[in-house]
Write a protein that holds these residues in place. Structure first.
Motif, short mmCIF file in Angstrom:
data_model
loop_
_atom_site.label_atom_id
_atom_site.label_comp_id
_atom_site.label_asym_id
_atom_site.label_seq_id
_atom_site.Cartn_x
_atom_site.Cartn_y
_atom_site.Cartn_z
N TYR A 137 -0.76 12.92 11.50
CA TYR A 137 -0.41 13.57 12.77
C TYR A 137 0.85 12.95 13.36
CZ TYR A 137 -0.51 14.53 17.76
OH TYR A 137 -0.16 14.88 19.04
N TRP A 138 0.94 11.64 13.35
CA TRP A 138 2.07 10.96 13.98
C TRP A 138 3.38 11.23 13.26
CZ3 TRP A 138 2.62 8.91 18.57
CH2 TRP A 138 3.71 8.08 18.81
N ARG A 139 3.32 11.41 11.95
CA ARG A 139 4.53 11.60 11.16
C ARG A 139 4.91 13.07 10.98
NH1 ARG A 139 7.97 7.73 10.07
NH2 ARG A 139 8.13 8.08 7.82
N PHE A 140 4.22 13.97 11.64
CA PHE A 140 4.51 15.40 11.54
C PHE A 140 5.29 15.84 12.78
CE2 PHE A 140 3.96 19.91 11.88
CZ PHE A 140 3.83 20.38 10.59
N SER A 141 6.39 16.57 12.55
CA SER A 141 7.17 17.11 13.65
C SER A 141 7.86 18.39 13.20
CB SER A 141 8.22 16.09 14.14
OG SER A 141 9.17 15.84 13.12
N TYR A 142 8.29 19.17 14.18
CA TYR A 142 9.00 20.41 13.87
C TYR A 142 10.01 20.69 14.98
CZ TYR A 142 6.14 22.67 17.48
OH TYR A 142 5.55 23.01 18.67
N ARG A 143 11.03 21.45 14.61
CA ARG A 143 12.00 21.90 15.60
C ARG A 143 12.59 23.22 15.13
NH1 ARG A 143 17.52 20.38 14.55
NH2 ARG A 143 17.72 19.25 12.58
N ILE A 144 13.06 24.01 16.09
CA ILE A 144 13.60 25.35 15.81
C ILE A 144 15.01 25.43 16.37
CG2 ILE A 144 13.25 27.82 16.10
CD1 ILE A 144 10.31 27.25 16.61
N THR A 145 15.93 25.85 15.54
CA THR A 145 17.32 26.08 15.95
C THR A 145 17.66 27.54 15.67
OG1 THR A 145 18.41 25.64 13.84
CG2 THR A 145 17.76 23.72 15.16
N PRO A 146 18.80 28.02 16.13
CA PRO A 146 19.18 29.41 15.83
C PRO A 146 19.35 29.68 14.34
CG PRO A 146 20.44 28.58 17.70
CD PRO A 146 19.71 27.41 17.12
N LYS A 147 19.44 28.63 13.51
CA LYS A 147 19.66 28.82 12.09
C LYS A 147 18.42 28.61 11.24
CE LYS A 147 24.20 29.32 12.54
NZ LYS A 147 24.89 30.57 12.19
N GLN A 148 17.54 27.71 11.67
CA GLN A 148 16.46 27.31 10.77
C GLN A 148 15.29 26.72 11.55
OE1 GLN A 148 18.14 24.24 8.30
NE2 GLN A 148 19.02 23.18 10.04
N ILE A 149 14.17 26.65 10.82
CA ILE A 149 12.98 25.95 11.29
C ILE A 149 12.82 24.72 10.41
CG2 ILE A 149 10.50 26.08 11.71
CD1 ILE A 149 10.82 29.12 11.83
N VAL A 150 12.80 23.56 11.01
CA VAL A 150 12.74 22.30 10.26
C VAL A 150 11.37 21.67 10.50
CG1 VAL A 150 13.76 20.04 9.89
CG2 VAL A 150 15.22 21.99 10.50
N ILE A 151 10.67 21.40 9.40
CA ILE A 151 9.35 20.76 9.46
C ILE A 151 9.40 19.47 8.67
CG2 ILE A 151 6.91 20.98 8.90
CD1 ILE A 151 7.17 23.98 9.16
N GLN A 152 9.08 18.37 9.33
CA GLN A 152 9.05 17.06 8.69
C GLN A 152 7.61 16.57 8.64
OE1 GLN A 152 11.84 14.95 11.26
NE2 GLN A 152 13.39 15.03 9.65
N SER A 153 7.19 16.11 7.46
CA SER A 153 5.80 15.67 7.29
C SER A 153 5.75 14.61 6.20
CB SER A 153 4.92 16.87 6.91
OG SER A 153 5.34 17.43 5.69
N GLY A 154 4.58 14.00 6.06
CA GLY A 154 4.37 13.01 5.02
C GLY A 154 4.36 11.59 5.58
N VAL A 155 3.49 10.75 5.03
CA VAL A 155 3.38 9.37 5.46
C VAL A 155 4.24 8.48 4.57
CG1 VAL A 155 1.80 7.44 5.86
CG2 VAL A 155 1.06 9.80 6.36
N PHE A 156 3.91 8.39 3.30
CA PHE A 156 4.69 7.59 2.37
C PHE A 156 5.76 8.42 1.68
CE2 PHE A 156 0.43 5.65 2.56
CZ PHE A 156 0.77 4.43 3.09
#
Length: 551
Positions: free
Chosen positions: A88-107
């Motif tokens: 949960y702590w290492r998961f984040s997302y953001r939305i820009t006019p160009k793309q949706i960026v999803i970051q995940s994973g612990v190791f």
């Protein structure tokens, strides 16, 4: 197109709110985290595994054989719970006019970038627990993907609607439709019309034509964890009926088998009703500009979008019982398929034939042929021989290895009685022949198939991707071929093909389909370039839009 009921505006107040959010929310530029309740739900979903681990201890607390369960339970507390927190702590997302960026994973960190213009559908799901807490799961699907491209599990339900509306507004801007973007709210309100809704009575009626083994599997799984003989004995002996039931079972085994099969059929029928009600409760389908939108579900409320330009084929499905009463189901096949629905999206779970055709014409221009051509009668022989060979391959080894002390009926070992299915195999082959037909029109190719489930594929010419005629070694001996028509997003097990067509007819149909597709393609090239010739200079050829580099 049916008129929209007057109370629709009151029935869906969230639609107006999410339309208005497009011009005010803007981009979620800073990385965002999932809802904090995600932690609680993830821990809750992991508890059944912990219960199974500790089940031996719960059943026999004083046993000395519970060391393994204690060790596994301790490992759960040491590793599983911290892993849930870190994910949960290492998961984040953001939305820009160009793309949706999803970051995940612990190791192993993953940085997934989904271009805005490639997002085909943003599906919002709210199961019963999520609805109680006011959160939702957002699933991002892209064109050509065979699974969900990204998943946000969970965000606040208002945030989920805002995410969907922001992506839509960015897609409108990317298409360069300034006027449409400026008047999006007004156009959405004008173009949104209810196409189909299903009250509870209609959902129950549609469930009566279904059959599901889901609950049977659950029952057998539960019985694996407990001793079924002890349960039955405890229930029946308490009522003084155990000896009576035992006498019937041992003295009339055939009757016991029939009773078991009958009970399984009834439970399967009731399961079908339950599954159907849970899935399609409060079903509603409406037209939102150039998209179909639907909302349904009892325990898990699902909201999804189907862009009309992504629809590759229409599929009408029924079964012998539904067909006798004139009921059908309508599916669409899209580029980005949903694996949970076997590559097809249901847009009308249950409606009459005329109503289904009206809905189909909202998606594509459909004109059913007046007549269909059956495949070769030789298909009966081919199918009968193939199915009988499979049956023999299963039964003959069983006959050879059948123990002498096992069940014999009429002095004959039980597997020999399996060959009594041969007449039914012949009948099945005949039914497959009678229900397998095809037709070719100027606008597309039509295929009918199926015995227990009848399918009618409607394949528009402009959506053809691959079509070819093949012949196996057995088909070549009989002068037959299989004609296959492929479109984008075709499912693995449900795909349109015409089996055992006379070779000359298959070749003629192949040439006809190719000429129609080529004529349509040349017309589009000429409209785009002013010349019908596809052998143009590289700078003169029509090109697909080039993806912009991600930020």
């Amino acid at each position: 197109m049916p008129d929209r009921p007057a109370d629709d505006a009151e029935a869906d107040p969230t639609d107006a709110a999410e339309d208005a959010a497009a011009t005010t929310l803007g981009a979620v530029r800073e990385p965002q985290r999932l809802h904090p309740l995600t932690l609680l739900l993830r821990v809750g979903t992991s508890l059944p595994a912990l219960v199974i681990i500790l089940l031996p201890i719960l059943r026999n607390p004083g046993s000395t054989e519970n060391v393994t369960s204690l060790v596994l339970g301790a490992l759960y507390g040491v590793f599983a719970l911290p892993a849930i927190l870190l994910q949960y702590w290492r998961f984040s997302y953001r939305i820009t006019p160009k793309q949706i960026v999803i970051q995940s994973g612990v190791f192993n960190r993953k940085n997934r970038s989904i271009p805005i213009e490639r997002v085909q559908n943003i599906q919002i799901e709210r199961n019963l627990v999520a609805r109680l807490f006011g959160i939702a799961k957002v699933k991002l699907e892209t064109a050509g993907s065979t699974s969900t491209e990204g998943s946000l599990e969970y965000v606040h339900q208002d945030e989920a609607r805002k995410i969907r509306q922001v992506v839509r507004s960015f897609q409108r801007d990317a298409e360069g439709s300034d006027a449409a973007a400026a008047n999006a709210d007004a156009e959405d309100a004008a173009d949104r019309d209810t196409l189909l809704d299903m009250p509870l009575r209609r959902v129950l009626l549609s469930g009566a034509f279904r059959f599901s083994l889901l609950y049977l599997a659950v029952i057998f799984t539960v019985l694996e964890l407990f001793n079924p003989e002890a349960l039955v004995e405890r229930v029946l002996r308490a009522r003084g009926r155990m000896e009576w039931v035992s006498e019937i079972v041992f003295s009339h085994p055939a009757l016991a088998i029939l009773a078991t099969v009958g009970a399984a059929i009834v439970l399967g029928w009731l399961s079908g009703i339950g599954v159907h009600v849970a899935r399609y409760y409060n079903f509603r389908l409406w037209l939102d500009g150039d998209k179909l939108r639907k909302r349904h579900g009892l325990f898990t409320v699902t909201e999804g979008t189907i862009p009309l330009d992504k629809v590759q084929a229409l599929i009408l499905r029924t079964n012998p019982f539904m067909r006798a009463f004139g009921w059908y189901e309508l599916k669409v096949q899209t580029i980005g398929l949903d694996v949970e629905e076997q590559g097809h999206r249901v847009i009308a779970p249950f409606a009459g034939a005329e109503r289904i055709l009206e809905l189909a014409r909202q998606v594509r221009s459909v004109q059913l042929p007046e007549s269909f051509t059956r495949v070769s009668r030789l298909t009966i022989r081919r199918r009968f021989i193939r199915y009988t060979a499979v049956l023999a391959a299963l039964l003959l080894p069983a006959v050879y290895f059948w123990p002498a002390g096992w069940l014999h009926l009429g002095g004959v070992v039980l597997p020999w009685w399996g060959f009594g299915l041969v007449p039914f195999i012949l009948g099945w082959a005949v039914l497959q022949y009678r229900n397998h037909m095809y037709a070719s029109g100027e606008d597309g190719f039509y295929i009918r198939r199926g015995v227990l489930s009848h399918y009618l594929w409607i394949l528009p010419v402009e959506k053809f991707h691959v079509f070819h005629a093949t012949a196996s070694i057995f088909q070549r001996r009989l002068g037959l071929k299989t004609l296959f028509v492929d479109t984008a997003g075709a499912a693995t097990f449900e795909y349109p093909e015409v089996i055992d067509v006379p070779a000359a007819e298959a070749d003629a149909q192949f040439d006809t389909l190719y000429r129609r597709f080529r004529r349509l393609y040349r017309g589009r090239v000429e409209a785009a370039t002013g010349a019908p010739d596809t052998r143009l200079a590289p700078d003169e050829r029509p090109h697909l839009p080039v993806d912009e580099a991600p930020e």
